[in-house]
Design an enzyme around this catalytic site. Structure first.
Site, PDB file in Angstrom:
ATOM      1  N   HIS A 117       0.868  -1.183   0.000  1.00 28.79           N
ATOM      2  CA  HIS A 117       0.000   0.000   0.000  1.00 28.79           C
ATOM      3  C   HIS A 117       0.902   1.229   0.000  1.00 28.79           C
ATOM      4  O   HIS A 117       1.351   1.697   1.040  1.00 28.79           O
ATOM      5  CB  HIS A 117      -0.909  -0.039   1.237  1.00 28.79           C
ATOM      6  N   HIS A 175       1.381   4.877  -2.394  1.00 28.22           N
ATOM      7  CA  HIS A 175       1.028   5.753  -3.522  1.00 28.22           C
ATOM      8  C   HIS A 175       2.310   6.414  -3.997  1.00 28.22           C
ATOM      9  O   HIS A 175       2.958   7.125  -3.221  1.00 28.22           O
ATOM     10  CB  HIS A 175       0.036   6.831  -3.067  1.00 28.22           C
ATOM     11  N   HIS A 183      -9.551   1.215  -1.345  1.00 25.89           N
ATOM     12  CA  HIS A 183      -9.497   1.831  -0.022  1.00 25.89           C
ATOM     13  C   HIS A 183     -10.922   1.776   0.539  1.00 25.89           C
ATOM     14  O   HIS A 183     -11.875   2.192  -0.134  1.00 25.89           O
ATOM     15  CB  HIS A 183      -9.076   3.293  -0.124  1.00 25.89           C
ATOM     16  N   GLU A 220     -11.326   3.529   5.900  1.00 22.05           N
ATOM     17  CA  GLU A 220     -10.265   4.403   6.427  1.00 22.05           C
ATOM     18  C   GLU A 220     -10.959   5.513   7.222  1.00 22.05           C
ATOM     19  O   GLU A 220     -10.800   5.587   8.437  1.00 22.05           O
ATOM     20  CB  GLU A 220      -9.430   4.984   5.268  1.00 22.05           C
ATOM     21  N   ASP A 247       1.839   3.962   2.866  1.00 26.89           N
ATOM     22  CA  ASP A 247       0.806   4.819   2.262  1.00 26.89           C
ATOM     23  C   ASP A 247       1.429   5.998   1.488  1.00 26.89           C
ATOM     24  O   ASP A 247       1.590   5.903   0.274  1.00 26.89           O
ATOM     25  CB  ASP A 247      -0.181   5.302   3.335  1.00 26.89           C
ATOM     26  N   ASP A 248       1.738   7.083   2.194  1.00 32.05           N
ATOM     27  CA  ASP A 248       2.325   8.278   1.568  1.00 32.05           C
ATOM     28  C   ASP A 248       3.495   8.744   2.435  1.00 32.05           C
ATOM     29  O   ASP A 248       3.385   9.752   3.155  1.00 32.05           O
ATOM     30  CB  ASP A 248       1.266   9.394   1.485  1.00 32.05           C
TER      31      ASP A 248
HETATM   32  N1  ADE Z   1      -4.483   8.805  -1.839  1.00 32.95           N
HETATM   33  C1  ADE Z   1      -3.259   8.854  -1.313  1.00 32.95           C
HETATM   34  N2  ADE Z   1      -3.285   8.454  -0.042  1.00 32.95           N
HETATM   35  C2  ADE Z   1      -4.563   8.140   0.258  1.00 32.95           C
HETATM   36  C3  ADE Z   1      -5.223   7.641   1.402  1.00 32.95           C
HETATM   37  N3  ADE Z   1      -4.587   7.409   2.543  1.00 32.95           N
HETATM   38  N4  ADE Z   1      -6.554   7.468   1.332  1.00 32.95           N
HETATM   39  C4  ADE Z   1      -7.210   7.714   0.200  1.00 32.95           C
HETATM   40  N5  ADE Z   1      -6.638   8.161  -0.896  1.00 32.95           N
HETATM   41  C5  ADE Z   1      -5.315   8.372  -0.890  1.00 32.95           C
HETATM   42 ZN    ZN Z   2      -3.671   4.794   0.542  1.00 35.83          ZN
END
Ligand code: ADE
Ligand code: ZN
Length: 337
Positions: free
Chosen positions: A17, A19, A197, A200, A278-279
């Protein structure tokens, strides 16, 4: 370095996971902006980092899409992806499954071809130079309409072999999985695996819809499943993995303290959980930072952490022979530790 950190740093793992636009570190953003003659709203790397304070998912997405707008050329997408691969390699990530958001770039006038060719060139170098395997997951932005998702699927046709799965990301509130029922049905018809997703910021109901309506092979996040036992049972019966992202959850206030993170309760319920970043450029840590932070907050032991790394390979879209090879590497690491 303590024993647990030492164990996690050397632990062979997969990241499921991630991005690619979320790996855009401020230093690289300034470099690429200068190269493309773009003036950023922020005067310095420090000023930009200071803006990374979010109250919820939407706060983050606004900054994340602004950052991504600096990416213009194939070289930009290559450099972004290569920087992530080098960083993940340092964390002993043997295999990574990368999300990308073509609609974000196409809205900025960047052709699909530029985006995918830049990313895949770096992935190929990752295999040749770093020995890392990888695959690509093309996401539909859920705040856009289903027609846009359907036309993206058609646009991706010439690149069918470079894309393993279709995902669904962006603002969960107000954009439930069922909005994309036809687009996901089409994705299945074209032979893609799918993920989404769900749960969340949204309810367990969204997790059920992702599984039953979109027929996903994995749920990204899935935090809210614990609020509904029938959804936990559904995930267990169908062996649907969850790709959890603890530092993301903390920064976006999905949990208020890592001590409240649901991963341990999920493991007690025998759910197939994985840890991911994630990011990472926005949430203060790459995959090992996520493993270390949540393990310390919840008091996870080496055996539990090793099981999560094993889950990462079991939950991946790897071909069976490679999966087995990585599970053997993991076994050997555990025996020698
Ligand atoms: N795009 C990038 N990170 C995300 C996340 N945590 N939830 C939804 N969309 C995303
Ligand atoms: Zn994500």
């Amino acid at each position: 370095m303590d024993n647990l950190t030492h164990y996690i740093n050397g632990l062979p793992k997969a990241e499921l996971h991630l991005h690619i636009e979320g790996t855009f570190e401020p230093e690289l953003m300034f470099k690429i902006a200068a190269r493309n003659h773009i003036r950023l709203k922020f005067g310095s790397v420090e000023e930009l980092r200071m803006a990374y304070k979010f109250n919820n998912l939407q706060d983050f997405l606004d900054i994340y899409y602004a950052g991504a707008s600096v990416l213009r050329t194939k070289e930009d997408f290559y450099d972004l992806t290569w920087a992530y691969l080098e960083r993940a390699h340092m964390d002993n990530v043997l295999h990574t499954e990368i999300f990308f958001d073509p609609q974000t770039h196409m809205a900025n006038g960047i052709p699909f071809k530029t985006v995918i060719e830049g990313i895949t060139a770096a992935l190929q170098d990752g295999t040749e130079k770093l020995g890392m395997t990888s695959c690509l997951i093309m996401c539909f932005l859920r705040h856009l309409d289903e027609e846009s998702a359907l036309s993206l699927l058609e646009m991706a046709k010439p690149y069918r072999n470079q894309i393993t799965a279709i995902g669904l990301d962006s603002s969960e509130r107000g954009n439930p999985p069922e909005k994309f029922e036809r687009a996901f049905a089409k994705a299945h018809e074209y032979g893609y695996l799918t993920v989404a997703h769900a749960g969340e910021e949204g309810s367990a109901y969204n997790i059920r819809s992702a599984v039953e309506i979109l027929k996903v092979a994995r749920v990204d996040h899935g935090n809210s499943c614990l609020t509904d036992d029938s959804v936990v049972d559904l995930l267990k019966e169908r062996k649907i993995p969850l790709t959890l992202c603890p530092l993301s959850n903390l920064k976006l206030k999905v949990v208020h303290r890592l001590e409240d993170h649901p991963i341990l309760k999920m493991m007690e319920k025998k759910l197939l959980v994985t840890i991911n970043s994630d990011d990472p450029a926005y949430f203060g840590g790459y995959v090992n930072d996520n493993y270390i932070a949540v393990s310390k907050a919840l008091g996870l032991n080496v055996e539990q952490i090793g099981r999560i790394a094993k889950n990462s390979f079991l939950s991946s879209f790897l071909p069976e022979t490679t999966r087995k090879k990585y599970l053997d590497v993991l076994n050997q690491y555990n025996m020698a530790f």
